[in-house]
Write an enzyme that holds these catalytic residues in place. Structure first.
Site, PDB file in Angstrom:
ATOM      1  N   GLU A 167       0.634  -1.547  -0.085  1.00 43.74           N
ATOM      2  CA  GLU A 167      -0.191  -0.226  -0.107  1.00 43.74           C
ATOM      3  C   GLU A 167       1.208   1.257  -0.061  1.00 43.74           C
ATOM      4  O   GLU A 167       1.624   1.804   0.692  1.00 43.74           O
ATOM      5  CB  GLU A 167      -0.956  -0.203   1.134  1.00 43.74           C
ATOM      6  N   GLU A 184     -12.403   2.719   4.862  1.00 47.59           N
ATOM      7  CA  GLU A 184     -11.103   3.226   5.907  1.00 47.59           C
ATOM      8  C   GLU A 184     -10.873   4.583   6.185  1.00 47.59           C
ATOM      9  O   GLU A 184     -10.081   5.698   5.591  1.00 47.59           O
ATOM     10  CB  GLU A 184     -10.338   3.089   5.495  1.00 47.59           C
TER      11      GLU A 184
END
Length: 269
Positions: free
Chosen positions: A149, A247
């Site tokens: 990520e 998120e």
């Protein structure tokens, strides 16, 4: 594409073990978590059992879980490429994947490490790739995928643009671990000034998981200026059919209040 709740940022008005049930009550079939014990790469069995019971009793799928990464806001974030901490990551692999095997989890986020003074970037990059490959080989035994990520924020995290993370993904795949993919977090890419639309177009075949929050601010969709609808439509057009993790940090008093925007969505899990 169905949405899931990231219960490390959502429902934080509740104790951690109550959040899966709260997500189910809010209409979600699946959740994801950061590593629940930021100080413990190998927590006690009773703690692991209590966490897994909270998920199963709630009737939700744990679709995503982070490997141990230390304190996410601290200098040790992403221990897998920090030489003095990397053994904690390797110790954590079996624990994380054991939970994943029992709960049906198949996506595991492996955060790269902050830059540190006692190792060169080249040393850290080599160690990071080795440990991601190690985790991917272990995850392959349960059909799992390891995610890489790009992350934003002030910490010295080296993977900022989609291209940075894809470089790691491609290197690890070339080393014999094909089950590694890009975690395409639209907030982090936008917050870092990356060209989100171009990244989606260029790296569509590497996207293995998607997360969203609005930018600026990292609030719920609609709280900022990021065209999430357009970006998600572009991702769907590439053939991606996986989860989209919510998120974000609610700008409202409670998480359920922040979910009002979902009434207009047609892909609620």
């Amino acid at each position: 594409m169905p949405y899931l709740a990231n219960c490390s940022l959502l429902f934080t008005e509740l104790p951690l073990l109550e959040r899966p049930a709260a997500a189910r009550a809010a209409g979600f079939d699946a959740v994801e978590f950061w590593w629940p014990w930021p100080d413990q790469p190998v927590p006690a069995d009773r703690e692991v059992d209590a966490f897994m019971a909270a998920v199963t009793d709630a009737g939700v799928q744990l679709a995503g879980l982070n490997f141990f990464a230390g304190q996410l806001t601290g200098p040790d974030c992403g221990v897998l490429s920090i030489p003095s901490r990397a053994a904690q990551f390797t110790d954590n692999i079996d624990v994380t994947l054991g939970m994943g095997e029992r709960l049906g989890t198949r996506a595991f986020n492996a955060l790269f490490g902050n830059r540190v003074d006692d190792a060169t970037p080249e040393q850290q990059d080599e160690l990071g790739r080795e440990n991601i490959a190690r985790a991917a080989r272990a995850a392959a035994r349960i059909g799992g995928t390891v995610l890489v990520e790009p992350v934003s924020g002030p910490k010295p995290y080296p993977l900022r643009a989609a291209a940075d993370a894809v470089s790691v993904v491609d290197d690890v795949r070339a080393a014999g671990a094909p089950n590694v993919g890009l975690l395409c977090d639209l907030f982090h890419l936008a917050n870092n000034g990356d060209d989100v639309a171009a990244a989606i177009d260029r790296y569509a075949d590497r996207i293995a998981h998607v997360q969203v929050a609005d930018a600026p601010g990292r609030g719920e969709p609609g709280s900022g200026r990021l065209d999430l609808d357009a970006h998600l439509a572009a991702i769907a057009a590439t053939g991606y059919t996986g989860w989209v993790g919510l998120e974000y940090t609610p700008t409202t008093a409670t998480t359920p209040e922040s979910l009002a925007w979902l009434t207009a969505a047609t892909t609620v899990a």
